[in-house]
Scaffold this motif. Structure first.
Motif, short mmCIF file in Angstrom:
data_model
loop_
_atom_site.label_atom_id
_atom_site.label_comp_id
_atom_site.label_asym_id
_atom_site.label_seq_id
_atom_site.Cartn_x
_atom_site.Cartn_y
_atom_site.Cartn_z
N THR A 191 1.02 -1.20 -0.48
CA THR A 191 -0.11 -0.42 -0.04
C THR A 191 1.02 1.09 0.06
O THR A 191 0.30 1.93 -0.57
CB THR A 191 -0.65 -0.40 1.17
OG1 THR A 191 -1.62 -0.85 1.04
CG2 THR A 191 -1.75 1.14 0.94
N GLU A 192 1.86 0.84 0.70
CA GLU A 192 2.88 2.39 0.50
C GLU A 192 3.52 2.51 -0.16
O GLU A 192 3.37 3.64 -0.92
CB GLU A 192 4.54 2.19 1.75
CG GLU A 192 3.98 1.98 3.14
CD GLU A 192 4.61 1.72 4.43
OE1 GLU A 192 4.38 2.03 5.63
OE2 GLU A 192 5.72 0.98 3.21
N LEU A 193 3.65 1.59 -1.17
CA LEU A 193 4.46 1.90 -2.82
C LEU A 193 3.70 2.35 -2.80
O LEU A 193 4.03 3.34 -4.46
CB LEU A 193 4.98 -0.18 -2.96
CG LEU A 193 5.41 0.29 -4.62
CD1 LEU A 193 6.50 1.21 -4.63
CD2 LEU A 193 6.15 -1.37 -4.70
N ARG A 194 2.29 1.43 -3.09
CA ARG A 194 1.02 2.23 -4.79
C ARG A 194 0.59 4.01 -4.20
O ARG A 194 0.14 4.90 -5.11
CB ARG A 194 -0.47 1.29 -4.04
CG ARG A 194 0.34 0.02 -4.97
CD ARG A 194 0.04 0.27 -6.29
NE ARG A 194 -1.34 0.59 -6.86
CZ ARG A 194 -2.64 0.06 -7.34
NH1 ARG A 194 -2.63 -1.46 -7.50
NH2 ARG A 194 -3.17 0.41 -7.82
N VAL A 232 -0.43 7.45 4.66
CA VAL A 232 0.94 8.93 3.99
C VAL A 232 1.80 9.10 5.55
O VAL A 232 3.50 9.63 5.80
CB VAL A 232 0.10 9.99 4.75
CG1 VAL A 232 0.89 11.38 4.29
CG2 VAL A 232 -0.83 9.75 3.03
N GLN A 233 1.14 9.19 6.80
CA GLN A 233 2.41 9.32 8.29
C GLN A 233 3.54 8.01 8.08
O GLN A 233 4.63 8.44 8.09
CB GLN A 233 2.06 8.76 9.48
CG GLN A 233 2.55 9.01 10.65
CD GLN A 233 1.09 9.03 11.71
OE1 GLN A 233 0.55 9.65 12.24
NE2 GLN A 233 2.14 8.17 12.56
N ARG A 234 3.44 6.23 7.93
CA ARG A 234 4.12 5.41 7.49
C ARG A 234 5.40 6.68 6.77
O ARG A 234 6.35 6.19 6.51
CB ARG A 234 3.32 4.88 7.48
CG ARG A 234 2.35 4.07 8.89
CD ARG A 234 2.88 2.59 8.84
NE ARG A 234 2.31 1.88 7.18
CZ ARG A 234 1.40 1.53 6.90
NH1 ARG A 234 0.33 1.59 7.74
NH2 ARG A 234 1.17 0.43 6.19
N LEU A 235 4.80 6.30 5.66
CA LEU A 235 5.50 7.21 4.17
C LEU A 235 6.44 7.97 4.40
O LEU A 235 7.48 8.51 4.23
CB LEU A 235 4.64 7.02 2.75
CG LEU A 235 4.79 7.55 1.80
CD1 LEU A 235 6.26 6.09 0.78
CD2 LEU A 235 3.52 7.52 0.68
N ARG A 236 5.81 8.96 4.86
CA ARG A 236 6.77 10.33 5.39
C ARG A 236 8.42 9.41 6.42
O ARG A 236 8.94 10.33 5.77
CB ARG A 236 5.90 10.88 5.81
CG ARG A 236 4.98 11.76 5.33
CD ARG A 236 4.16 13.02 6.08
NE ARG A 236 3.28 14.27 4.87
CZ ARG A 236 2.88 14.45 6.17
NH1 ARG A 236 2.25 14.31 7.07
NH2 ARG A 236 1.91 15.59 4.76
N LYS A 237 7.68 8.95 6.80
CA LYS A 237 8.73 8.40 7.50
C LYS A 237 9.51 7.79 7.12
O LYS A 237 11.51 7.46 7.70
CB LYS A 237 8.73 7.52 9.51
CG LYS A 237 7.98 8.26 9.71
CD LYS A 237 7.08 7.16 11.25
CE LYS A 237 6.35 7.45 12.18
NZ LYS A 237 5.77 7.05 13.79
#
Length: 240
Positions: A175-178, A216-221
């Motif tokens: 999901t983060e990649l998408r 979004v929060q996880r991706l930002r990290k």
């Protein structure tokens, strides 16, 4: 004679279900099996962790409240080494349960008692994200511009589905990649949460936008907080 004679049927998708309530565990397993899924079951978090390490699953379905090692802790342990799809189940739909599960790395969640149609729809959506292939990626530009997209120290290769920061590869959950590819394909354009739910989570219905915010929060990290700008009252925007 049919050309299909002798062809090998595709292997069934295997779901690892970790649920301590025997009635719920049996009913969910039976429901999934009716849809053609193969189901492995565990009644507690530590047993679930052992089965996860055997690697015989395609997707994990975890209850939040588990004896020994709860679903949140189990999800964190999984995310230490794996980007396998994870779907959480919350008994109450409690905000704290949902947020904790998503912060731990879950891709999505459902609320118990679980509606079978909703559960199967979420599983199918998550599996489509997990099986995302370069051919399914949205073109990043004309052929002469094909290749990695570079944003400062961040490099995104839509064809190879590889993301590097400072030359080091970043492990992103499906999901983060998408979500990253969706942002990078629309630099400078505000993407509202419902659009992201539709394009990234594959929702054909309105969903809980907390899923978007926590991802979004996880991706930002992982890629740098400055890459994704919050546009209050609207959504998010990828900065060039």
């Amino acid at each position: 004679m049919s050309d299909s004679v002798g062809a090998t049927a595709p292997a069934p998708v295997t779901v690892l279900l970790v649920e301590d309530d025997e009635v719920i565990r049996r009913s969910v397993a039976m429901a999934l099996e009716r849809y053609g899924y193969r189901v492995l079951v565990a009644a507690d978090g530590l047993t679930g962790l052992e089965l996860f390490r055997e690697g015989l699953h395609d997707l994990l379905l975890l209850d939040v409240m588990l004896p020994g090692l709860d679903g949140i802790g189990l999800c964190r342990r999984i995310r230490e080494t794996s980007t396998d799809p994870v779907l959480m189940m919350s008994a109450r739909g409690d905000a704290l349960d949902v947020v904790s599960g998503l912060e731990a790395g879950a891709d999505d969640y459902v609320v118990k008692p679980v509606d079978t149609a909703v559960l199967v729809a979420r599983i199918r959506s998550l599996l489509r994200r997990a099986s995302f292939t370069p051919s399914a990626a949205e073109p990043a530009g004309p052929p002469e511009q094909a290749g990695p997209l570079v944003f400062g120290d961040l490099s995104i290769d839509p064809a190879a589905l590889e993301v590097r920061r400072g030359g080091e590869r970043i492990a992103l959950a499906p999901t983060e990649l998408r979500l990253l590819l969706e942002f990078a394909a629309h630099p400078g354009i505000v993407r509202d949460r419902q659009t992201l739910l539709r394009e990234v989570w594959d929702y054909g219905w309105d969903g809980d936008t907390r899923v978007v915010d926590l991802c979004v929060q996880r991706l930002r990290k992982k890629i740098g907080a400055e890459r994704v700008e919050t546009v209050r009252g609207f959504g998010y925007k990828w900065t060039r």
